[in-house]
Design a protein around this motif. Structure first.
Motif, PDB file in Angstrom:
ATOM      1  N   ILE A   1      -3.035   4.540  -3.014  1.00 43.13           N
ATOM      2  CA  ILE A   1      -4.198   5.363  -2.706  1.00 43.13           C
ATOM      3  C   ILE A   1      -4.262   6.756  -3.251  1.00 43.13           C
ATOM      4  O   ILE A   1      -3.187   7.313  -2.882  1.00 43.13           O
ATOM      5  CB  ILE A   1      -4.406   5.342  -1.151  1.00 43.13           C
ATOM      6  CG1 ILE A   1      -4.704   3.692  -0.502  1.00 43.13           C
ATOM      7  CG2 ILE A   1      -5.477   6.499  -0.660  1.00 43.13           C
ATOM      8  CD1 ILE A   1      -4.513   3.977   0.796  1.00 43.13           C
ATOM      9  N   ASP A   2      -5.130   6.896  -4.251  1.00 41.37           N
ATOM     10  CA  ASP A   2      -5.216   7.958  -5.067  1.00 41.37           C
ATOM     11  C   ASP A   2      -6.228   8.777  -4.909  1.00 41.37           C
ATOM     12  O   ASP A   2      -7.171   9.102  -5.723  1.00 41.37           O
ATOM     13  CB  ASP A   2      -5.051   7.819  -6.462  1.00 41.37           C
ATOM     14  CG  ASP A   2      -4.554   8.770  -7.279  1.00 41.37           C
ATOM     15  OD1 ASP A   2      -3.827   9.580  -7.071  1.00 41.37           O
ATOM     16  OD2 ASP A   2      -5.081   8.830  -8.621  1.00 41.37           O
ATOM     17  N   VAL A   3      -6.720   9.272  -3.498  1.00 42.55           N
ATOM     18  CA  VAL A   3      -7.908   9.936  -3.207  1.00 42.55           C
ATOM     19  C   VAL A   3      -7.729  11.626  -3.051  1.00 42.55           C
ATOM     20  O   VAL A   3      -6.736  12.196  -2.716  1.00 42.55           O
ATOM     21  CB  VAL A   3      -8.159   9.586  -1.776  1.00 42.55           C
ATOM     22  CG1 VAL A   3      -9.523  10.222  -0.987  1.00 42.55           C
ATOM     23  CG2 VAL A   3      -8.495   7.957  -1.951  1.00 42.55           C
ATOM     24  N   GLY A   4      -8.818  12.249  -3.625  1.00 37.54           N
ATOM     25  CA  GLY A   4      -8.565  13.570  -3.536  1.00 37.54           C
ATOM     26  C   GLY A   4      -8.619  14.425  -4.774  1.00 37.54           C
ATOM     27  O   GLY A   4      -9.242  14.138  -5.772  1.00 37.54           O
ATOM     28  N   GLY A   5      -7.910  15.503  -4.801  1.00 39.78           N
ATOM     29  CA  GLY A   5      -7.878  16.634  -6.056  1.00 39.78           C
ATOM     30  C   GLY A   5      -8.865  17.518  -5.964  1.00 39.78           C
ATOM     31  O   GLY A   5     -10.004  17.457  -4.973  1.00 39.78           O
ATOM     32  N   ALA A   6      -8.728  18.617  -6.548  1.00 41.99           N
ATOM     33  CA  ALA A   6      -9.407  19.757  -6.363  1.00 41.99           C
ATOM     34  C   ALA A   6     -10.813  19.628  -6.799  1.00 41.99           C
ATOM     35  O   ALA A   6     -11.917  20.045  -6.405  1.00 41.99           O
ATOM     36  CB  ALA A   6      -9.155  21.066  -7.234  1.00 41.99           C
TER      37      ALA A   6
ATOM     38  N   ILE B   1       0.762  -1.176   0.011  1.00 41.01           N
ATOM     39  CA  ILE B   1      -0.049   0.159  -0.032  1.00 41.01           C
ATOM     40  C   ILE B   1       0.934   1.135  -0.127  1.00 41.01           C
ATOM     41  O   ILE B   1       1.746   1.508   0.758  1.00 41.01           O
ATOM     42  CB  ILE B   1      -0.772   0.033   1.201  1.00 41.01           C
ATOM     43  CG1 ILE B   1      -1.838  -1.011   1.229  1.00 41.01           C
ATOM     44  CG2 ILE B   1      -1.692   1.347   1.282  1.00 41.01           C
ATOM     45  CD1 ILE B   1      -2.826  -1.217   2.398  1.00 41.01           C
ATOM     46  N   THR B   2       0.770   1.869  -0.958  1.00 41.44           N
ATOM     47  CA  THR B   2       1.444   3.025  -1.202  1.00 41.44           C
ATOM     48  C   THR B   2       0.704   4.442  -1.077  1.00 41.44           C
ATOM     49  O   THR B   2      -0.589   4.530  -1.623  1.00 41.44           O
ATOM     50  CB  THR B   2       2.213   3.306  -2.681  1.00 41.44           C
ATOM     51  OG1 THR B   2       2.847   2.196  -2.853  1.00 41.44           O
ATOM     52  CG2 THR B   2       3.122   4.545  -2.941  1.00 41.44           C
ATOM     53  N   CYS B   3       1.222   5.569  -0.421  1.00 47.10           N
ATOM     54  CA  CYS B   3       0.589   6.676  -0.598  1.00 47.10           C
ATOM     55  C   CYS B   3       0.760   7.518  -1.858  1.00 47.10           C
ATOM     56  O   CYS B   3       2.095   7.933  -1.860  1.00 47.10           O
ATOM     57  CB  CYS B   3       0.850   7.549   0.705  1.00 47.10           C
ATOM     58  SG  CYS B   3       0.090   9.324   0.716  1.00 47.10           S
ATOM     59  N   ALA B   4      -0.313   8.014  -2.630  1.00 44.64           N
ATOM     60  CA  ALA B   4      -0.126   8.423  -3.780  1.00 44.64           C
ATOM     61  C   ALA B   4       0.446  10.206  -3.479  1.00 44.64           C
ATOM     62  O   ALA B   4      -0.038  10.775  -2.544  1.00 44.64           O
ATOM     63  CB  ALA B   4      -1.261   8.386  -4.687  1.00 44.64           C
ATOM     64  N   TYR B   5       1.118  10.619  -4.633  1.00 43.44           N
ATOM     65  CA  TYR B   5       1.137  12.258  -4.343  1.00 43.44           C
ATOM     66  C   TYR B   5       0.046  13.098  -4.601  1.00 43.44           C
ATOM     67  O   TYR B   5       0.277  14.122  -4.184  1.00 43.44           O
ATOM     68  CB  TYR B   5       2.355  12.482  -5.559  1.00 43.44           C
ATOM     69  CG  TYR B   5       3.165  13.700  -5.297  1.00 43.44           C
ATOM     70  CD1 TYR B   5       3.987  13.746  -4.250  1.00 43.44           C
ATOM     71  CD2 TYR B   5       2.790  15.044  -6.016  1.00 43.44           C
ATOM     72  CE1 TYR B   5       4.753  15.014  -4.154  1.00 43.44           C
ATOM     73  CE2 TYR B   5       3.389  16.139  -5.848  1.00 43.44           C
ATOM     74  CZ  TYR B   5       4.321  16.139  -4.878  1.00 43.44           C
ATOM     75  OH  TYR B   5       5.225  17.421  -4.845  1.00 43.44           O
ATOM     76  N   LEU B   6      -0.842  12.658  -5.031  1.00 43.31           N
ATOM     77  CA  LEU B   6      -2.194  13.105  -4.777  1.00 43.31           C
ATOM     78  C   LEU B   6      -2.515  13.798  -3.446  1.00 43.31           C
ATOM     79  O   LEU B   6      -3.152  14.728  -3.448  1.00 43.31           O
ATOM     80  CB  LEU B   6      -3.595  12.515  -5.354  1.00 43.31           C
ATOM     81  CG  LEU B   6      -4.821  13.081  -5.640  1.00 43.31           C
ATOM     82  CD1 LEU B   6      -4.711  14.427  -6.640  1.00 43.31           C
ATOM     83  CD2 LEU B   6      -5.593  12.341  -6.343  1.00 43.31           C
ATOM     84  N   TYR B   7      -1.995  13.251  -2.487  1.00 42.11           N
ATOM     85  CA  TYR B   7      -2.041  13.559  -1.022  1.00 42.11           C
ATOM     86  C   TYR B   7      -1.741  15.014  -0.863  1.00 42.11           C
ATOM     87  O   TYR B   7      -2.442  15.990  -0.610  1.00 42.11           O
ATOM     88  CB  TYR B   7      -1.499  12.734  -0.030  1.00 42.11           C
ATOM     89  CG  TYR B   7      -1.532  13.363   1.339  1.00 42.11           C
ATOM     90  CD1 TYR B   7      -2.785  13.434   2.198  1.00 42.11           C
ATOM     91  CD2 TYR B   7      -0.590  14.051   1.829  1.00 42.11           C
ATOM     92  CE1 TYR B   7      -2.644  13.951   3.327  1.00 42.11           C
ATOM     93  CE2 TYR B   7      -0.415  14.692   3.043  1.00 42.11           C
ATOM     94  CZ  TYR B   7      -1.648  14.694   3.825  1.00 42.11           C
ATOM     95  OH  TYR B   7      -1.648  15.178   5.129  1.00 42.11           O
TER      96      TYR B   7
ATOM     97  N   GLY C   1      -1.916  22.092  -3.489  1.00 45.93           N
ATOM     98  CA  GLY C   1      -2.257  22.496  -4.761  1.00 45.93           C
ATOM     99  C   GLY C   1      -1.378  22.079  -5.601  1.00 45.93           C
ATOM    100  O   GLY C   1      -0.471  21.054  -5.384  1.00 45.93           O
ATOM    101  N   TYR C   2      -1.722  22.266  -7.096  1.00 41.70           N
ATOM    102  CA  TYR C   2      -1.125  21.838  -8.046  1.00 41.70           C
ATOM    103  C   TYR C   2      -0.366  22.524  -9.152  1.00 41.70           C
ATOM    104  O   TYR C   2      -0.998  23.676  -9.733  1.00 41.70           O
ATOM    105  CB  TYR C   2      -2.072  20.879  -9.111  1.00 41.70           C
ATOM    106  CG  TYR C   2      -1.287  20.062 -10.263  1.00 41.70           C
ATOM    107  CD1 TYR C   2      -1.081  18.716  -9.993  1.00 41.70           C
ATOM    108  CD2 TYR C   2      -1.197  20.655 -11.464  1.00 41.70           C
ATOM    109  CE1 TYR C   2      -0.518  17.932 -10.858  1.00 41.70           C
ATOM    110  CE2 TYR C   2      -0.741  19.655 -12.566  1.00 41.70           C
ATOM    111  CZ  TYR C   2      -0.297  18.495 -12.013  1.00 41.70           C
ATOM    112  OH  TYR C   2       0.316  17.673 -13.203  1.00 41.70           O
ATOM    113  N   PRO C   3       0.865  22.549  -9.330  1.00 39.68           N
ATOM    114  CA  PRO C   3       1.665  21.531  -8.753  1.00 39.68           C
ATOM    115  C   PRO C   3       2.264  21.969  -7.160  1.00 39.68           C
ATOM    116  O   PRO C   3       2.205  23.203  -7.103  1.00 39.68           O
ATOM    117  CB  PRO C   3       3.055  21.746  -9.613  1.00 39.68           C
ATOM    118  CG  PRO C   3       3.041  22.987 -10.301  1.00 39.68           C
ATOM    119  CD  PRO C   3       1.678  23.433 -10.326  1.00 39.68           C
ATOM    120  N   SER C   4       2.220  21.012  -6.329  1.00 38.59           N
ATOM    121  CA  SER C   4       2.740  21.495  -5.119  1.00 38.59           C
ATOM    122  C   SER C   4       4.447  21.837  -5.160  1.00 38.59           C
ATOM    123  O   SER C   4       4.814  21.488  -5.965  1.00 38.59           O
ATOM    124  CB  SER C   4       2.687  20.086  -4.080  1.00 38.59           C
ATOM    125  OG  SER C   4       1.382  19.679  -3.945  1.00 38.59           O
TER     126      SER C   4
END
Length: 309
Positions: A276-281, A10-16, A22-25
């Motif tokens: 895990i790729d949850v979130g985004g604006a 289980i990996t934490c995606a950068y989408l966190y 914000g994009y790009p962080s």
């Protein structure tokens, strides 16, 4: 939270970080992002360089980043290199992007990654100069942008597949696989378009980053996708979706049938990682930290139930 609670798959995606900052962080805060992901219980994390300046920064500072990863006892299975002009209608821009891609692969190798990932090639349109990089290029936006004058599809396709053959060779030189992520506004939005592209590129290390939310939105049958792609998938972005918006919800909060999905993963003997790729604006999540923790616990239970961990 004890990281032993989570499977090492289980990996934490950068989408966190993107959702929170914000994009790009700001890539200069990468050490902070590592610490935050670690504090949620992740020891496997994604890192990302979005565009030329960020690729150059990560290349220059990878010793510092690697030191922090070691200190936090974190690994980076996949390093994301976002270079939209790799699929440009202009061969000169493709060539420049290949130079940056090489630096990204060096960085990935030095961070201990076994793969790099980018969005699939964008549609070859005449984008405004200095247009900001976006996560999703909506159809409403793209419908207002035309093709370059004199554009020839056959010549472009030959140039594009040749460029991606070179990219795959660069990645292979650093013992990396190269994952393409399906997204709105690109030439690859699902299984069929990836298989078509891969059949032209003909590179063994070109793989598909299956994204459950994006593909569900595009009506891609996920179990069938897994079956058709099989060993061409070793990294999956996990989130949920309701089918009417390209949002990335906590698993279980949308309409995706997870039982058939995980059953097919077991059928094809999937051995890869899940990010895990949850979130985004575009996704209305009030507490992104809790969303990731809840998703990780849910996924941990699923991997155990289907003997995938």
């Amino acid at each position: 939270m004890n990281t032993d609670q989570y499977s090492n798959k289980i990996t934490c995606a950068y989408l966190y970080s993107i959702t929170k900052y914000g994009y790009p962080s700001d890539v200069r805060n990468t050490v902070q992002y590592i610490d935050e992901m670690k504090s949620m219980g992740f020891s496997s994390i994604e890192l990302e360089a979005i565009g030329e300046a960020n690729v150059e920064y990560m290349f220059k500072h990878y010793p510092l980043i690697a030191e922090q990863l070691t200190s936090a006892n974190c690994s980076v299975p996949v390093f994301c290199i976002v270079l939209p002009k790799l699929g440009s209608a202009y061969s000169s821009e493709q060539a420049k992007s290949l130079e940056l891609f090489d630096k990204g692969c060096i960085t990935a190798n030095q961070l201990g990654a076994n793969a790099v990932l980018d969005n699939s090639p964008l549609l070859p349109l005449e984008y405004p100069k200095n247009a900001p990089i976006q996560r999703h290029y909506s159809s409403a936006t793209l419908s207002r942008i035309g093709l370059p004058a004199g554009f020839d599809w056959n010549n472009y396709w030959l140039s594009l597949t040749n460029t991606f053959q070179k990219a795959c060779a660069i990645a292979a030189n650093y013992n990396l696989s190269y994952h393409l992520h399906p997204c709105e506004g690109s030439l690859i939005t699902g299984t069929e378009s990836f298989l078509n592209f891969a059949s032209s590129v003909k590179s063994e290390n070109l793989l598909f980053n299956l994204d459950t939310a994006n593909q569900f939105y595009y009506k891609d049958n996920l179990p069938l996708s897994l079956l058709r792609l099989s060993k061409k998938v070793s990294y999956i972005h996990i989130s949920d979706n309701r089918g009417n918006l390209v949002d990335h919800l906590v698993p279980g909060d949308g309409e995706i049938d997870r039982n058939s999905f995980f059953a097919m993963l077991r059928t094809i003997d999937f051995k890869g990682n899940f990010a895990i790729d949850v979130g985004g604006a575009e996704t209305n999540i009030a507490d992104i930290r809790q969303a990731y923790i809840r998703s990780a616990n849910w996924l941990n239970e699923k991997l155990s139930a289907y003997a995938l961990n």
